[in-house]
Design an enzyme around this catalytic site. Structure first.
Site, PDB file in Angstrom:
ATOM      1  N   THR A 179       0.851  -1.187   0.000  1.00  0.00           N
ATOM      2  CA  THR A 179       0.000   0.000   0.000  1.00  0.00           C
ATOM      3  C   THR A 179       0.886   1.234   0.000  1.00  0.00           C
ATOM      4  O   THR A 179       1.900   1.297   0.700  1.00  0.00           O
ATOM      5  CB  THR A 179      -0.931   0.022   1.219  1.00  0.00           C
ATOM      6  OG1 THR A 179      -1.877  -1.048   1.105  1.00  0.00           O
ATOM      7  CG2 THR A 179      -1.701   1.334   1.313  1.00  0.00           C
TER       8      THR A 179
ATOM      9  N   PHE B  51       1.125   5.097   0.962  1.00  0.00           N
ATOM     10  CA  PHE B  51       0.553   6.086   1.867  1.00  0.00           C
ATOM     11  C   PHE B  51       1.094   7.461   1.494  1.00  0.00           C
ATOM     12  O   PHE B  51       2.263   7.597   1.121  1.00  0.00           O
ATOM     13  CB  PHE B  51       0.914   5.770   3.320  1.00  0.00           C
ATOM     14  CG  PHE B  51       0.391   4.448   3.808  1.00  0.00           C
ATOM     15  CD1 PHE B  51      -0.830   4.367   4.456  1.00  0.00           C
ATOM     16  CD2 PHE B  51       1.116   3.281   3.618  1.00  0.00           C
ATOM     17  CE1 PHE B  51      -1.316   3.146   4.907  1.00  0.00           C
ATOM     18  CE2 PHE B  51       0.640   2.059   4.060  1.00  0.00           C
ATOM     19  CZ  PHE B  51      -0.589   1.992   4.708  1.00  0.00           C
TER      20      PHE B  51
END
Length: 379
Positions: free
Chosen positions: A280, A282
């Site tokens: 992921t 961020f």
């Protein structure tokens, strides 16, 4: 029968004439650029170009050639504009971003992150700031944005994209609703786990709570367990907290190892996401429009004129300035059916001449342009 070699020779001779004329045209374009410099006229004159395209199209023969001539000369004019952008001196600022020496000030930092303690976002925050922060959990993406804009937080941390499920569209839209800018990013490998109360057997579980992204990333695992019902929850860590607090062995959560430790849960199954390299991205947001000399990635939002070929013409500014696009994400524009804005990531620094030239061209020809941030591409 046609002699192919003769035809090819004729094409070569025609192409040489086209090349000579093109270079002559670019010489004239240089004179036009000097005139515009002296008079302060804009490079892009849409009405003039449309008139020329219609006139040239009408001079051609046949429906196919009419369309082809428009396309050909549209590209020639676009190339001419890009040349003029590059040779004209620029005294205006491309953006209102300011370069600073370093991102983190010499003070204790207060950083808002999405989710309850134990979330992946909290871990990303601590990794990015190397643990020297006061982390404050926030239950919504919007709450993080508001805290930063109001000055309650020095920075905020939000997930923006997952390698297996794509962009988190709500956060793309939120970026335009606030004056915050992206000042950093962090990419973290995500291992999803099935968490339950200590001593729980897998066949006792009936409901599995997680953030929609967590459930999506583990859809194959859930499909292998038809007795499990997936239920969406606010965040992965909040789902783990719910299971711990309610003490029900029929409940489980898809969350991180950090959440298991935070809430005293047992890991029933580890690494259950279908994409084993699941990561992921961020983003770190701040209230000030700043960048550093180490910044090497630009985030942009671009809205296009609702005309044929507009996306190609806009993106070609990056091509002609030899800038690498690393991502493009489309989102519908509220209130305007079937029209879209594009979130684009490009490699480069706002001090680079190529970046400045590209942004000037895009700004002049796009319906809307906003630089969302220029930051270090950390992984």
């Amino acid at each position: 029968m046609i002699d192919l070699s003769i035809s090819r020779q004729e094409i070569d001779e025609i192409d040489k004439k086209i090349l000579d004329l093109f270079e002559k045209r670019m010489e004239v374009a240089n004179e036009v650029a000097k005139y515009k410099q002296e008079t302060g006229k804009a490079v892009f004159d849409k009405e003039r170009e449309n008139q020329k395209l219609e006139k040239l199209s009408a001079m051609s023969h046949g429906a196919f050639n009419e369309h082809a001539v428009k396309e050909l000369f549209s590209q020639i004019m676009s190339i001419s504009r890009k040349y003029q952008y590059s040779v004209l001196p620029h005294t205006d600022d491309v953006t209102d971003f300011q370069r600073i020496a370093k991102l983190q000030p010499d003070k204790d930092l207060r950083v808002y992150y999405f989710g309850v303690p134990g979330t992946h976002t909290q871990q990303a925050m601590e990794d990015f700031f190397e643990g020297e922060v006061e982390g404050v959990s926030c239950q919504s993406f919007q709450g993080v944005m508001e805290a930063v804009e109001r000055g309650e937080a020095d920075f905020g941390v939000l997930p923006i994209e997952n390698s297996s499920t794509g962009g988190i569209t709500a956060n793309y839209d939120l970026l335009l609703n606030y004056e915050n800018s992206i000042v950093g990013q962090y990419v973290m490998k995500i291992d999803q786990c099935l968490l339950a109360l200590p001593g729980t057997k897998p066949d006792e579980i009936r409901t599995v709570y997680s953030h929609p992204q967590g459930l999506l990333q583990c859809r194959e695992f859930m499909g292998q367990h038809p007795g499990y019902e997936g239920i969406e929850y606010g965040s992965t860590a909040a789902a783990a907290k719910k299971v711990a607090e309610e003490g029900d062995r029929t409940q489980a959560a898809i969350a991180s190892r950090r959440a298991a430790k935070e809430y005293g849960l047992e890991i029933i199954a580890d690494g259950i996401q279908q994409e084993k390299n699941n990561s992921t991205r961020f983003i770190v947001i701040g209230a000030d429009k700043v960048y550093t000399k180490e910044s090497d990635k630009l985030a942009l939002c671009i809205e296009l004129p609702h005309t044929s070929g507009s996306l190609y013409r806009i993106l070609s500014h990056f091509l002609y300035n030899d800038l690498n696009l690393t991502q493009i994400e489309s989102r519908p524009i509220p209130g305007r059916n079937w029209e879209y804005r594009f979130f684009v990531d490009v490699e480069g620094n706002l001090d680079d001449a190529a970046v400045q030239n590209a942004l000037r061209g895009v700004r002049e020809e796009a319906a809307f342009l906003r630089v969302l941030g220029n930051y270090k591409n950390c992984c």
